[in-house]
Design an enzyme around this catalytic site. Sequence first.
Site, mmCIF file in Angstrom:
data_model
loop_
_atom_site.group_PDB
_atom_site.id
_atom_site.type_symbol
_atom_site.label_atom_id
_atom_site.label_comp_id
_atom_site.label_asym_id
_atom_site.label_seq_id
_atom_site.Cartn_x
_atom_site.Cartn_y
_atom_site.Cartn_z
ATOM 1 N N VAL A 137 0.817 -1.209 0.000
ATOM 2 C CA VAL A 137 0.000 0.000 0.000
ATOM 3 C C VAL A 137 0.850 1.259 0.000
ATOM 4 O O VAL A 137 0.374 2.327 -0.342
ATOM 5 C CB VAL A 137 -1.033 0.031 1.147
ATOM 6 C CG1 VAL A 137 -2.180 -0.897 0.822
ATOM 7 C CG2 VAL A 137 -0.393 -0.300 2.457
ATOM 8 N N ASP A 138 2.100 1.123 0.381
ATOM 9 C CA ASP A 138 2.952 2.303 0.281
ATOM 10 C C ASP A 138 3.370 2.554 -1.174
ATOM 11 O O ASP A 138 4.040 3.514 -1.484
ATOM 12 C CB ASP A 138 4.175 2.230 1.221
ATOM 13 C CG ASP A 138 4.720 0.822 1.313
ATOM 14 O OD1 ASP A 138 4.389 0.003 0.439
ATOM 15 O OD2 ASP A 138 5.480 0.545 2.259
ATOM 16 N N ASP A 139 2.959 1.696 -2.055
ATOM 17 C CA ASP A 139 3.205 1.898 -3.483
ATOM 18 C C ASP A 139 1.991 2.471 -4.190
ATOM 19 O O ASP A 139 1.925 2.496 -5.411
ATOM 20 C CB ASP A 139 3.594 0.573 -4.148
ATOM 21 C CG ASP A 139 5.016 0.171 -3.792
ATOM 22 O OD1 ASP A 139 5.300 -1.028 -3.850
ATOM 23 O OD2 ASP A 139 5.815 1.053 -3.441
#
Length: 687
Positions: free
Chosen positions: A556-558
């Site tokens: 999700v940090d992408d």
Amino acid sequence: RKNLSTTDHLRHVESMSTLPSGAGKIPKLNAVILGESLASEEDDLVFSSHDFSQKAHVPSPEKYLEMYKRSIEDPGGFWSDIASEFYWKEKWGEQVYSENLDVTKGNVKIEWFKGGITNICYNCLDKNIESGNGDKVALHWEGNEPDVDGSLTYTQLLERVCQLANFMKENGVRKGDTVIIYLPMLMELPITMLACARIGAVHSVVFAGYSAESLLQRIMDCKPKIVVTCNAVKRGKKVLNLKEIVDAALSESSQNGISVGSCLTYENESAMKKEDTNWQNGRDIWWQDVVPKCSTMCDVAWVDAEDPLFLLYTSGSTGKPKGVVHTTGGYMIYTATTFKYAFDYKESDIYWCTADCGWITGHSYVTYGPLLNGATVVLYEGVPNYPDSGRCWEIVDKYKVTLFYTAPTLYVTRYSRKSLRVLGSVGEPINPSAWRWFFNVVGDSRCPISDTWWQTETGGFMITPLPGAWPQKPGSATYPFFGVRPVIVDEKGKEIEGECSGYLCVKKSWPGAFRTLYKDHERYETTYFSAFPGYYFSGDGCSRDKHGYHWLTGRVDDVINVSGHRIGTAEVESALVSHPQCAEAAVVGVEHEVKGQGIYAFVTLVDGVPYSEDLRESLVLVVRNQIGAFAAPDRIHWAPSLPKTRSGKIMRRILRKIASRQLDELGDISTLADPSVVHQLITLADS
Ligand code: 6R9
């Protein structure tokens, strides 16, 4: 949540029955090219042949649903039936499992088969020998050079393991002690893991590609009784002096008050001779001088199901590496069962997993899972493209590999690969066009693909196809494994039903779950259980389609937020690689004055295709057409190759820095398979 019902399946089977599974070779990429909506991807079903399904452990959606339902409604009963097929010195207590995943209700705690007394090494080796498989090959080892190889039967493997276990006992390693293993893919690597397990020692394998600095950090954290290594290894033409790295780490650690008693060193002759190896008398011991003299019989240390089996460090997004702790009983049952079903394992199979034992994949699916099933495992010391790009397929043909598990970034050449039966993929979302390539080219449109979604933390497969059970969709990891309850939640932690996308969490425990972070239970709770109380949070994004298939969209940090539109980097990448001239793509977010974030895409082209302005335009067009104008990349950066870790993961952290020209903040690039790629990219950015 919505599962694809049986009637749904049958309807699809009917409507798709005109599409034979073995249809032609290397067909034109269909559906995802230019202008087609993503909806057609969801409808793209690929079926196993009737013959394959009939012989599969789980031959139909109905059978899966029946087993899955029981695993959810009665986890204790489901898993204890399976556990009863293994050897337990004493059976577990009344309660098969107990759990609390809710931080608001007290400490997070997961236990399976507590009170059960067993040993995983015994179950991998002795048990298979007792059932008549002593002469079956356990390990085929293929050296870096094509003409160097070896093999061990189950009986021979047990003897080797016992000798080492006895050596370790004589050198003061006791139940519960930690042993660091810094070895390349020699047979001695699984041998050492199993020897630790036999005597109840806790192994911590450090990938033999980590720097002295990283090794030191791990030594300081877990204070091993001994370190097991070898003098050197050849990867392709390159000789890596491992002993030098270990020496640097050990001398630094002893200056910091942690002195390791002994350093057992295997002489890997083909890479370096004894005489050329750095040596510290008193501490260093040659494996070949001492281990072969030890007895080939060694009693098992019986351990509780919840005694730790190993710790494995994995990097978080920030801070020091996390020591993921797995215990014995649940991990044993889970890796054995996932291996059996996700690869549809049969006694006659020959299995090759290209992962290194330095990663979780090498723990669960090179060593424990396959050996618990009595499988024949291929180990390969070298790199996929040495002496040339056909090496992998040469190995497949040489050993008649039937089950092949890899990160799908390899090349195909002239080899037959007729032996292959099932393919597996892991590590990153596999986009539909890579899936098709893997399926059509590597598997000759014949082999089902198990796209296995899981993590170091989960111990084993969580969402994965079961080959033969139901049709696959290129790019989807399909359905949960038995006993796994994946849920998709929104920002507020509310479960979303039906067709949706959001954060991937898991409700309830499963036997293979990690139990804590080494000496840091608090970090365990805050990292994984606090974001969405009541759930294990994976850190991955996921969507579920109208048929209940799961599509992993990456960390999700992408996720990139462009003008309020959430765009998964994987979505854009998948669109880019559907372009016939684009081989690989990596997308990152960069600051953008107007949109908040802009999309920056690194692309690798198909061999021999030159980069041009026309090509750039058509790449942007593909994304516009497939996702929407808002997802069109702001910048396309031609990349002859991408920075990857040795386990094949693209290092987006580095790409983000290059994209935003923060070149003095590149950080540690020493863990890259090829650090020179970075400089090449920087040069191209400026040209
Ligand atoms: C087994 C392993 C875990 C992360 C995970 C996810 C990514 C792994 C995947 C996948 C999409 C798959 N990942 N398998 N993403 N599809 N089939 O790789 O463990 O090294 O801990 O990495 O890898 O992002 O969160 P680990």
